[in-house]
Scaffold this active site. Structure first.
Site, short mmCIF file in Angstrom:
data_model
loop_
_atom_site.label_atom_id
_atom_site.label_comp_id
_atom_site.label_asym_id
_atom_site.label_seq_id
_atom_site.Cartn_x
_atom_site.Cartn_y
_atom_site.Cartn_z
N CYS A 128 -59.49 -10.34 -10.56
CA CYS A 128 -58.26 -10.99 -10.07
C CYS A 128 -57.03 -10.32 -10.68
O CYS A 128 -56.03 -10.08 -9.99
CB CYS A 128 -58.26 -12.48 -10.45
SG CYS A 128 -59.58 -13.45 -9.71
N CYS A 153 -60.19 -14.10 -14.78
CA CYS A 153 -60.96 -13.23 -13.88
C CYS A 153 -60.40 -11.80 -13.92
O CYS A 153 -59.29 -11.54 -13.46
CB CYS A 153 -60.88 -13.82 -12.47
SG CYS A 153 -61.44 -12.74 -11.15
#
Length: 124
Positions: A33, A30
């Site tokens: 993230c 991600c």
């Protein structure tokens, strides 16, 4: 303080044991993230009175499902065992700082009273 890793076997206990617990739900693939990770880590170094934790949604798929994680990163904040914040999306450093300040400043007597009222209404 560095970030601690949580899993299905430690999540509930961490909520119970820490006055203020922030939980970052993330995955290695991600992009947002990975962008949020250094912001989160820097905040963990600045706030020794807050426990910062992370949960890999790849490794803890069942726990992520049970927690209702639909998008990552998702940040949750618990205070005295109560979920007081739950939002998907990477926060910039000033917004994370504002959130931490707000969680620290909560009137927990009022929060617990409202939680009890909501529980009573659901039973009625």
């Amino acid at each position: 303080m560095s970030t601690i890793d949580l899993g299905a076997d430690t999540f509930e206990k961490a909520i119970e044991e820490h006055d203020i617990l922030l939980v970052d739900w993330w995955a290695s693939w991600c992009g947002p993230c990975r962008t949020f990770a250094p912001v989160y880590e820097a905040a963990s170094e600045q706030h020794q009175d807050v426990t910062f934790a992370s949960i890999s949604t790849e490794e803890e798929q069942e726990l992520a499902g049970a927690a209702g994680i639909r998008s990552i990163p998702t940040l949750m904040a618990f205070r005295e065992g109560v979920l007081v914040f739950n939002q998907a999306g990477a926060l910039p450093a000033p917004a994370l700082e504002e959130l931490i300040t707000a969680v620290k400043g909560l009137d927990m007597e009022e929060v617990h009273r409202k939680v009890a009222e909501q529980a009573a209404q659901r039973k009625a």
